[in-house]
Scaffold this motif. Sequence first.
Motif, mmCIF file in Angstrom:
data_model
loop_
_atom_site.group_PDB
_atom_site.id
_atom_site.type_symbol
_atom_site.label_atom_id
_atom_site.label_comp_id
_atom_site.label_asym_id
_atom_site.label_seq_id
_atom_site.Cartn_x
_atom_site.Cartn_y
_atom_site.Cartn_z
ATOM 1 N N ASP A 146 0.841 -1.201 0.000
ATOM 2 C CA ASP A 146 0.000 0.000 0.000
ATOM 3 C C ASP A 146 0.878 1.253 0.000
ATOM 4 N N SER A 147 1.971 1.215 0.770
ATOM 5 C CA SER A 147 2.916 2.341 0.778
ATOM 6 C C SER A 147 4.260 1.848 1.298
ATOM 7 N N GLY B 192 3.020 -4.227 -6.849
ATOM 8 C CA GLY B 192 3.218 -5.591 -6.387
ATOM 9 C C GLY B 192 3.419 -5.708 -4.897
ATOM 10 N N THR B 193 4.121 -6.768 -4.506
ATOM 11 C CA THR B 193 4.329 -7.083 -3.101
ATOM 12 C C THR B 193 5.707 -6.613 -2.651
ATOM 13 N N ALA B 194 6.082 -7.011 -1.432
ATOM 14 C CA ALA B 194 7.413 -6.678 -0.915
ATOM 15 C C ALA B 194 8.455 -7.699 -1.359
ATOM 16 N N GLY B 195 8.051 -8.661 -2.191
ATOM 17 C CA GLY B 195 9.000 -9.591 -2.777
ATOM 18 C C GLY B 195 9.203 -10.880 -2.011
ATOM 19 N N GLN B 196 8.317 -11.177 -1.055
ATOM 20 C CA GLN B 196 8.460 -12.418 -0.276
ATOM 21 C C GLN B 196 7.337 -13.409 -0.547
ATOM 22 N N TYR C 5 8.198 -4.610 -5.308
ATOM 23 C CA TYR C 5 8.998 -3.395 -5.150
ATOM 24 C C TYR C 5 10.276 -3.734 -4.392
ATOM 25 N N SER C 6 11.421 -3.304 -4.936
ATOM 26 C CA SER C 6 12.720 -3.557 -4.323
ATOM 27 C C SER C 6 13.342 -2.247 -3.854
ATOM 28 N N ARG D 202 13.098 0.592 -7.296
ATOM 29 C CA ARG D 202 12.068 0.524 -8.338
ATOM 30 C C ARG D 202 11.249 -0.748 -8.191
ATOM 31 N N SER D 203 10.146 -0.775 -8.907
ATOM 32 C CA SER D 203 9.341 -1.991 -9.003
ATOM 33 C C SER D 203 9.833 -2.837 -10.176
#
Length: 472
Positions: A234-235, A255-259, A274-275, A280-281
Amino acid sequence: MAVSRTKLAVGLGIAGILTAVFGVILVFVGPIVIDDQIVKNVEINPKNSLSYTMWKDIPVPFFMSVYFFNVLNPKEILRGEKPMVEQRGPYVYREYRQKDNITFHPNNTVSYLEYRQYHFVRDMSVGDESDVVVIPNMLVLGAAVMMEKMPLPVRLVMSATFTTFNENAFLNKSVGELMWGYDSELVDFLNKYLPGMLPTTGKFGLFSEFNNSNTGLFTVFTGQDDIRKVHKVDSWNGLKKVNYWRTEQCNMINGTAGQMWPPFMTEESTLPFYSPDACRSMELVYERPGVTSGIPFFRFVAPKTLFANGTDYPPNEGFCPCRQSGIMNVSSCRHDAPVFMSHPHFYNGDPVLREFVLGLNPTEEQHGLFIDIHPETGVPLNVSVKLQLNLYMKKVLGYIDGPVRTTFYVNLVLLPTIMEVMQYVFIALGLFLVLSALFLKLRDKVGIGPWHAPPPEPRVHPLVSAWLLCCH
């Protein structure tokens, strides 16, 4: 006997019908029940102790494998030859992640800080942290490119500073020092007299800020009202988008936080995330199905457009100024340092990139990026995220020519030299006059008659003449 057989047949028939009906019911109801259980276990909810604990303190081991390109010809590079490198590593670190400051919000989101710790694993590494490698000096070469367009006096002062602190174009340091930091008098000097110029105030190292750090304040959806949104960001640090890039699309936090990702994936699904490290995403795309340990998965890979330049892939124009496809300029989020991100060995990049450096050999198996996802739950089963950091090196001209060079030479070289010589000449002349006065005084005391000097010639002393000519 016949009656018993009839009863048995009737019983078997009824049982068969009931079983078939139950099977038909399961055909329609079973997936609903299973999906309902998946939803309950996937959503971020403290009431689901098992799944919540797994989300909070991820039990799956993470490993960070670091490779260094050891530079074999640093002196030749400074003379204009191509860099020649050999890959050293991997140096493997066990990564421990733990979420803290977990706060649930009324809009079905949860915010948290995730801290990271790294511990060296010697048994999995090819070498030790005491291994010495030669790599470009990011402080010197990075500053040289950053200050290329600054006024000449600023460049000269910085060059003199590098020389004073014995900072060269290449570093000869151990893996441990390069990873987690080493003491640098130059860093201490810059932080004292030019505060804010460097991103670090302590030891300088490639990952010095990673250990015991967090990736920023993530706020993600819990999925309690809509499972399709679970884990989506969300942020980040209170931002709905970043401001590193030139277009609205490139600045989006997707997207998600990558997990983890939302469940019930199909072959048309993608993996956006998002990384913070890349600022960047990114988005991975479906490649193929597979099975590992009896568990089915979908493999998602990085598209060839991930690091493409704006010419080859117009949506990436916002990440420019760009160079060849395959390297992404991340200087805007790295304190303007000339740092580029790519796949290892410039895999999937413009072939010309590999012509700049000797010793590269990209292959999909060794250098491709992929994530294997269990499609029903969105849980990763195997993650292989491989990225390469590159320092942009170029010859930065530091000489001057023409009238400016003449003025510079006269005022800052010639005149100071003349002044230095003249001061010793005047000291010698002064001593000579003092000794002459003492000699005359001594002659008077011993009774020697007065000494009459011959009349002076009507001309200016040559030393005084030279001084007047110099400084008129």
